[in-house]
Structures are given as C-alpha cells and as structure tokens.
Scaffold this active site. Structure first.
Site, PDB file in Angstrom:
ATOM      1  N   CYS A 135      -2.088   9.237   2.231  1.00  0.00           N
ATOM      2  CA  CYS A 135      -1.851   8.657   0.910  1.00  0.00           C
ATOM      3  C   CYS A 135      -3.004   8.975  -0.031  1.00  0.00           C
ATOM      4  O   CYS A 135      -2.814   9.192  -1.212  1.00  0.00           O
ATOM      5  CB  CYS A 135      -1.655   7.154   1.029  1.00  0.00           C
ATOM      6  SG  CYS A 135      -2.978   6.347   1.937  1.00  0.00           S
ATOM      7  N   GLU A 172       0.881  -1.176   0.000  1.00  0.00           N
ATOM      8  CA  GLU A 172       0.000   0.000   0.000  1.00  0.00           C
ATOM      9  C   GLU A 172       0.915   1.221   0.000  1.00  0.00           C
ATOM     10  O   GLU A 172       1.440   1.599   1.046  1.00  0.00           O
ATOM     11  CB  GLU A 172      -0.867   0.021   1.273  1.00  0.00           C
ATOM     12  CG  GLU A 172      -1.840  -1.128   1.400  1.00  0.00           C
ATOM     13  CD  GLU A 172      -3.068  -0.948   0.529  1.00  0.00           C
ATOM     14  OE1 GLU A 172      -3.195   0.093  -0.149  1.00  0.00           O
ATOM     15  OE2 GLU A 172      -3.903  -1.850   0.516  1.00  0.00           O
TER      16      GLU A 172
END
Ligand code: NAP
Length: 454
Positions: A262, A228
């Site tokens: 993110c 991720e």
C-alpha cells in the site's frame, strides 16, 4: 470465493479449505464475548508476558512461517523472514509500552479529582489482506490484545495457512481461549458479523472498495471502524537531491513485495532539471532487476500474488500506454514460465493515465516531470488517495513545504515510506481513516472515559 492455497510461482492450487460453518461462527462469537469478560480484567503484566512469548515464538518459527508466506502469496523468502521479525518487534513494542500509552491521565478541573481512562471495548473484527499476511494482522492484534480487547480475524481467502498459523502462535503463547480466533470465511459473511452485537468494532486493511463496504455496514450499526486502504504514493525528486541515493531508494520503494504494498512509491514526480538523468538511471536499474523464484535469495522481484492481480496490472499498463505513457522497459507478462510473473516496468510521461490515477499493485513505476516545486506538489496531491508520500531534497525550505503541503498520512523526506511501531500509520482521503501503531493506534479500540469526582 474459495479459501485455498495457490502457489503464485507455479499457479498450482495446493490445498483448499472448507469455510467455517454458521454454527462454528456462533461458537466463536460466544467464546470471544466470554473471553473478553476475563481478559479485560487481566493486568498489563499478565498480557505482556504472553505477548513477549508470542514474539519469541515468531522468532523461533521465522523460517517456516516465511516459507508459508512465500507459498501462499509469493513474497521473497528473505522479505518473509524480515516480515516475521517485524511482527516480533511489534509484539515487544506493545508488551513494553501499552501500560504507559493507556495510563490514566489526571486533569485539573473544578472537580476534586478528574481523569481520563482508556478502557478496552470488546471483540474487534479484523478483515485483513494477503500482501503482508503476518504484519497486517500483528499490527492490529498486538495493540488490541494488550489494550484488553479480543480479536476475530477474517483473513484474505488466499492465505488460510498463514491465518491458522497466527491463531496457533497466540494459542501457544498462552493467550486464553477466545482472545484471538481465526475465522475461515469469505467476505460475504462480514456484514452479518458486523451486525452481531458481540462484535463491537471492526478494522479493515485492503482496497478502498472493501473499505467502503465494511464502513457502510458498520456505520449502519454505529460501530467504530479503522480503515487502512489503498494508496498511490508520490515520490518527488528535486534538484538538490543526491541523485544516486534517490534512484536507489526509488527502485526499492517501488519493487518491494513485487510492488504489492500500500505504501510502495507508485508515482514518481521528477523536477525537469534532473528528469533526464533520473529517468535514465531509474530505467537502467529496473532493467537490471532479476525476476524469478521467490525462494532464491538472488531474486529481486517474485511473482504477483494471484492471476487476478496479474490481469489487473496488465490491464492498467495497457490502458496507460494507450493514453500516451511511454513504456521504457517491461510492459508485459512473463509468459515463458508458469506462475504470475510480470516484467518490472517503467512508464514515462505517465501523467493523465491509469498508472497515475489508480493504484497499480505490481512492479510498475509511473514517471512524470514537474516544472517546479509548486507543480510537483500539485501533481503529488492530484490523487484520490493519501496514504504516504516521499520526497528527496536537501533544501530545508523545500523540506518544510513538502512536509506541510503533501496531503498524506505520512511524509518521508530523503527516505522511503515505512511503518514503525513508534510512529502512527494510516491515511486520509480514499486511503482510509484512523491510525494504527504508536500510542494513537492502541487507543483506537478503547473507550476514552472521562471520570469526574466532586
Ligand atoms: P481486498 O480485496 O480489499 O481484500 C482485503 C480483505 O477484505 C480480504 O480479507 C477480503 O476477503 C476482504 N473483502 C473484500 N471485499 C470485501 C467486502 N466487500 N466486504 C468485506 N470484506 C471484503 O484487498 P487485497 O487485494 O487483499 O489487498 C490489496 C489492497 O490492500 C490494496 O489496495 C492495498 O493498498 C491495500 N492495503 C492497504 C494497507 C494500509 O495499511 N493502508 C496495507 C496493505 C494493503 P477475501 O479475500 O475473502 O475477498
């Protein structure tokens, strides 16, 4: 890398930690391997009872845990509380749904009986970042432990107290020794851990550089990974959007966690027909943001997590300005106070600059104009990343095209990108691979086993 708590609001290092010794790691790996042999045989009900207890402990301790988050990485107190509540919710979701997600699937074939099982695989190493120091870990741990796996956490070196508090929660919730352990180690120890046969798989949430390094190490060992990684999410605004709502969400999507998310919207791509009005309102809203003490609930933007993050953001803004981006507001460090503060910044005409091409991890919005929908989609996809994407339009044909054509792991129309335990989360391109959350996430670290009985 030293393992230490440094308060980003003051720049003061409050506590340093001795990294765990090689002998400690050996014992932890042994404990994990041993614990797996018992844990894998527990029932879903036994696991769920403990996971519900972990949720209750998170709720009970949310104020002190949020204080720890603020202390170690500067998150606003109120956002820290919300993060802990989200973790509790994630624990409850998997306590209630793991059994259903992993149930045997009977499939008709030429066999008397054939089925697919989803079985735990063993000890999974989780390398995690500081930006959501609890949520990132629980997002991995809740499904993994419910699936019957065991976890070893190597957290970011800047959040050791959060890392230890998480281990304590699992311990206090009654998870047996070795089912979840925190290792206080630098990233230089990761390769060796991956090579150890007692670790069967790994997950990393962090920068693409760290992801490449872990992926290489695990690839050499033929061990499964979920990555991720970073993102530079586009936020597209088209003429049929409700402008007031789009601006409000755009600001929130950029400045959440002081821009260190993110899935924060980072590149704002606005149709030329409405660009002038959008830019004016957006810049006004940025100018009105209150930067300050993360403990104060009136604050909108706290400090950046470290001097390194501050230096990187400052450098990216300078390089963008030198390539023609216009600084409409901000564009500088706030040097009138201690700590790692950066002024909320809007860069206009930012296409072809660092702010558009790289991931900027701070309260900096890069704006550009698009001629039409095709151009907007082309600009949105012109990035090495592919984590999330948001678009505002009330035209259903445009909504469908955006959902189909934006290259990202998630597309949100008329809302900001967020994670939800019921929906898969993850990226494509340099944002990584594999998925967390939902049924897809809990199956990542399981053996999908085909059984054929003749
Ligand atoms: P980072 O520097 O990559 O660190 C993340 C973790 O990886 C830390 O535990 C770090 O340990 C470790 N690490 C660093 N280099 C490594 C290497 N070569 N090998 C093995 N491990 C290594 O990232 P960060 O600055 O903490 O976090 C920000 C990044 O995370 C951003 O790019 C952000 O977009 C991304 N992120 C992605 C998601 C997502 O779900 N896709 C969510 C949150 C954040 P040390 O601290 O000891 O160096």
């Amino acid at each position: 890398m030293t393992i230490a708590t440094t308060n980003p609001a003051t720049g003061e290092t409050l506590k340093t930690f001795q990294p765990h010794s090689d002998q400690h790691l050996e014992q932890a790996l042994d404990r994990a391997a041993k614990a797996f042999q018992t844990w894998r045989r527990t029932t879903f009900a036994e696991r769920a009872a403990r996971m519900q207890k972990a949720a209750a402990l998170l709720e009970e301790r949310k104020d002190s845990l949020a204080r720890l988050i603020t202390l170690e990485m500067g998150k606003l107190r109120k956002q820290g509380v919300a993060e802990i509540e989200k973790c509790a919710n994630g624990c409850r979701y998997y306590a209630e749904n793991a059994e259903r997600h992993l149930a045997d699937e009977v499939i008709a074939t030429d066999a008397k009986r054939s089925l697919v099982k989803h079985q735990p695989v063993g000890a999974v190493l989780a390398v995690m970042p500081w930006n959501f120091p609890f949520w990132q870990v629980f997002r991995f741990a809740a499904p993994a432990l419910m699936a019957g796996d065991v976890g070893l956490l190597k957290h970011a070196s800047s959040v050791p107290q959060c890392a230890l508090a998480i281990e304590e929660i699992f311990k206090n919730a009654g998870f047996p020794q070795g089912v979840f352990q925190t290792l206080l180690i630098g990233s230089d120890k990761v390769q060796k851990l991956i090579e150890d046969p007692r670790i069967v798989a790994a997950t990393l949430t962090g920068s693409d550089g760290a992801g490449r390094s872990l992926g290489r190490a695990a690839g050499g060992q033929i061990k499964k990974t979920v990555l991720e990684l970073g993102g530079s999410d586009p936020f597209v605004v088209l003429p049929s959007a409700k402008l007031e709502q789009a601006v409000k969400v755009a600001v929130a999507a950029r400045i959440q966690n002081a821009g260190q998310s993110c899935i924060a919207a980072k590149r704002f791509i606005v149709h030329q027909q409405i660009a002038e009005e959008f830019e004016k309102r957006f810049v006004d809203a940025f100018k009105a943001l209150k930067v300050g003490d993360p403990q104060d609930d009136a604050t909108d933007v706290g400090p950046l997590a470290s001097r390194q993050v501050l230096d990187d953001v400052d450098d990216q803004v300078r390089r963008s300005a030198s390539k023609g981006a216009r600084t409409a507001c901000g564009g500088k460090r706030l040097e009138d106070r201690p700590g790692f503060f950066y002024a909320p910044t809007v860069l206009l005409n930012a296409e072809n600059t660092a702010a558009f091409q790289e991931e900027v991890f701070g309260p900096v919005a890069a704006v550009t104009r698009a001629k039409d929908l095709d151009h907007a989609i082309a600009l949105a996809n012109d990035t090495q990343f592919g984590l999330g994407a948001a678009a505002f339009t009330n035209d259903s044909k445009e909504q469908e095209r955006l959902a189909d054509e934006l290259e990202a792991g998630s597309v949100f129309i008329n809302g900001m990108v967020k994670s939800d335990p019921r929906l898969p989360f993850g990226g494509i391109k340099a944002s990584g691979y594999g998925r967390e959350l939902s049924q897809v996430g809990i199956r990542e670290f399981t053996n999908t086993k085909t059984v054929w009985i003749g």
